[in-house]
Design a protein around this motif. Structure first.
Motif, short mmCIF file in Angstrom:
data_model
loop_
_atom_site.label_atom_id
_atom_site.label_comp_id
_atom_site.label_asym_id
_atom_site.label_seq_id
_atom_site.Cartn_x
_atom_site.Cartn_y
_atom_site.Cartn_z
N ALA A 101 9.51 5.48 -9.57
CA ALA A 101 9.11 6.51 -8.60
C ALA A 101 7.70 6.22 -8.09
N ALA A 102 7.48 6.50 -6.79
CA ALA A 102 6.19 6.15 -6.17
C ALA A 102 5.31 7.38 -6.03
N SER A 103 4.02 7.19 -6.36
CA SER A 103 3.10 8.32 -6.20
C SER A 103 2.36 8.26 -4.87
N ASP A 104 2.53 7.13 -4.13
CA ASP A 104 1.93 7.07 -2.79
C ASP A 104 2.70 6.08 -1.91
N ASP A 105 2.33 6.03 -0.65
CA ASP A 105 3.07 5.17 0.29
C ASP A 105 2.82 3.69 0.03
N ALA A 106 1.64 3.38 -0.48
CA ALA A 106 1.34 1.97 -0.77
C ALA A 106 2.34 1.45 -1.81
N GLN A 107 2.67 2.30 -2.76
CA GLN A 107 3.64 1.89 -3.78
C GLN A 107 5.04 1.72 -3.16
N MET A 108 5.38 2.58 -2.22
CA MET A 108 6.67 2.44 -1.52
C MET A 108 6.73 1.08 -0.82
N GLU A 109 5.59 0.66 -0.26
CA GLU A 109 5.58 -0.64 0.43
C GLU A 109 5.77 -1.78 -0.57
N ARG A 110 5.17 -1.63 -1.78
CA ARG A 110 5.35 -2.68 -2.79
C ARG A 110 6.82 -2.72 -3.25
N PHE A 111 7.45 -1.57 -3.34
CA PHE A 111 8.88 -1.56 -3.69
C PHE A 111 9.67 -2.30 -2.61
N ALA A 112 9.38 -1.97 -1.36
CA ALA A 112 10.13 -2.59 -0.24
C ALA A 112 9.96 -4.11 -0.27
N ALA A 113 8.80 -4.57 -0.74
CA ALA A 113 8.54 -6.01 -0.76
C ALA A 113 9.43 -6.73 -1.77
N TRP A 114 10.02 -6.00 -2.72
CA TRP A 114 10.91 -6.66 -3.70
C TRP A 114 12.36 -6.74 -3.19
N LEU A 115 12.67 -5.99 -2.15
CA LEU A 115 14.06 -5.92 -1.68
C LEU A 115 14.64 -7.29 -1.26
#
Ligand SMILES: Cc1cc2nc3c(=O)[nH]c(=O)nc-3n(C[C@H](O)[C@H](O)[C@H](O)COP(=O)(O)OP(=O)(O)OC[C@H]3O[C@@H](n4cnc5c(N)ncnc54)[C@H](O)[C@@H]3O)c2cc1C
Length: 461
Positions: free
Chosen positions: A123-137
């Motif tokens: 789970a992401a606590s901010d948008d920067a973390q969401m971007e790091r998740f997207a980078a693994w896709l």
């Protein structure tokens, strides 16, 4: 609230025994030991027992020596996560193989290992973390893994009653969890049924060589002649190898874990965020750790390998509590080599059993209450710690050593070796027999830390 002193390991859950019974029960010494084997494995964690099982299935005459209990160290103390999600690409072929093995494991060995595919959520606590998740896709896509980045709204359908607001999450529905106190012991019994000899309370003190090649393993109960040895000694591999003149950069990090009584079904699988690493247990409770805090007691190894570990230490610095204390003196006093006809350091510490950090247990309690208010009355019934052994680039070391032909190493699984353990066992068995397994092990060679290669660390996720 904490039900009791976490160090007292109270048994109040519906488990018939505590998790810590895996390593606190009486030792079972071998009545006799074989005089010879095709392969001798040192270490009865998930890596050693899985290798023994794959070898025994192929008819190889294998003996495994464990100084304490099967799964008495990391393999019985971990969180129980079996995940592909967010893995380093170097590990992808092996973890995909491992997931296949986990899926059929209980049926194949005829014993429950607690494996269930209930998904893994970061789970992401901010948008920067969401971007790091997207980078693994793209990695997930490349390997055909069904990983998705989902909105906060969709996350609410997987994780119920949270008291914090996440920005969204990364989720892999096909990831799983298993019960560490069951899995490695069950695989060890399966290996025995296929003909392996599994010896507990049987420390390997060292090896003998002839003409520079492996000729035998010397244990506290006698010598086993063999031409193939696997050192799968977890947090002890570096010390074992150093006594043979082989440098294996490895550091230990203490992780504190708790188990709760059964509670509200807030999630079915595994969830990780800045506050918690939590998974539902087979008994309806939760295995929980702090999301970001690990303890590193400085030892002479920290100084010896500091340069190689610098990138990893810098990356993990936010969550690492570095201290200096008894561990430094203990390692300092441990001899570099010892006579093989006398008690070795492995018998002196049959089970590496660090105390859980009470401040971390308190932090876990507070984080459970904050993230899942409906679990606030659910008691913590057991706490323990495990020494994670880690390599400089946080991926394993698997190879036949160049200096002693026949002597192989499989170590450095760096906090995520439980899930990949069965796949590693299959790949290592292929290496030991020379038949291969279809999994390329070249990324895991020990020499990458000494041949001038850049230490490659996966980007933080
Ligand atoms: C707190 C914690 C949480 C973790 N969470 C997860 C998770 O959720 N998912 C995941 O995939 N991984 C997780 N891990 C990591 C995982 O547990 C390890 O990577 C994995 O168990 C390593 O297995 P192993 O067989 O290499 O080592 P170990 O399980 O440590 O086994 C090595 C064995 O070798 C024995 N030994 C050592 N020296 C000798 C000798 N000379 N003679 C005989 N025996 C010897 C030891 O007694 C020990 O039993 C976690 C680890 C910890 C500690």
């Amino acid at each position: 609230m904490i039900a009791s002193d976490p160090g007292s390991r109270v048994n109040e859950s519906p488990l018939t025994e505590t998790v810590s019974a895996t390593w606190t029960r009486p030792f079972e010494k071998p009545g006799s030991i074989p005089t010879a084997a095709d392969v001798v494995i040192i270490g009865g964690g998930i890596v050693g027992v899985s290798t023994a099982w794959f070898l025994a299935k192929q008819g190889v005459n294998v003996t495994l020596c464990e100084k304490g209990h099967i799964a008495g160290e990391q393999s019985g103390r971990n969180w129980g996560w079996v995940r592909v999600q967010a893995r380093d690409t170097r590990e992808m072929p092996m973890i995909i193989e491992s997931m296949d093995i986990w899926r059929g494991l209980a049926d194949e060995i005829g014993e429950d290992v607690g494996y269930t595919e209930t998904g893994c959520v970061f789970a992401a606590s901010d948008d920067a973390q969401m971007e790091r998740f997207a980078a693994w896709l793209p990695t997930a896509d490349e390997y055909g893994i069904d990983t998705r980045v989902i909105s906060a709204e969709e996350l609410g359908r997987h994780v119920r009653g949270s008291g914090v607001s996440w920005h969204g999450a990364m989720i892999t529905a096909t990831d799983g969890r298993a019960e560490p106190h069951k899995a490695a012991p069950a695989i060890a019994r399966a290996a025995e049924r296929k003909g392996a000899t599994v010896l507990t309370a049987c420390a390997a003190r060292g090896i003998e060589t002839e003409g520079g090649r492996v000729a035998a393993v010397v244990t506290e109960h006698g010598t086993i002649r063999t031409s193939v040895v696997l050192c799968a000694a977890g947090a002890w591999s570096s010390m074992f190898c150093r006594s043979l003149g082989i440098s294996v950069p490895q550091l230990r990090v203490r992780g504190t874990v708790v188990r709760t009584a059964p509670g509200d079904a807030v999630l079915d699988g595994n969830l990780f965020d800045d506050h918690l690493g939590i998974r539902r247990r087979q008994d309806g409770g939760y295995t929980v750790a702090h999301g970001t805090t690990l303890d590193h007691p400085i030892t002479p190894s920290t100084i010896r390998y500091a340069f190689k570990f610098l990138p990893a230490l810098m990356q993990e610095r936010k969550g690492l509590n570095i201290s200096i204390g008894r561990e430094f003196i203990d390692e300092w006093r441990t001899p570099r080599a010892w006579a093989l006809d006398d008690t070795s350091p492995f018998e002196q510490t049959r089970v590496l059993d660090p105390a859980p950090n009470p401040r971390v247990v308190e932090g876990i309690r507070q984080n459970i209450d904050r993230v899942f208010p409906s679990l606030a009355e659910t008691e913590i019934v057991e706490a323990w710690a495990g020494m994670v052994e880690t390599s400089p680039d946080v991926v394993p070391i698997i190879e036949e050593t160049q200096s002693i032909p026949g002597f192989h190493i499989a170590t450095g699984f760096s906090g995520h070796g439980f899930g990949i353990g069965p796949g590693a066992g299959k790949a290592i068995a292929g290496m030991l027999t020379g038949n291969g397994s279809g999994i390329d092990l070249s990324d895991f060679r020990l020499s990458r830390f000494f041949d001038g290669s850049k230490i490659q660390l996966q980007e933080s996720i």
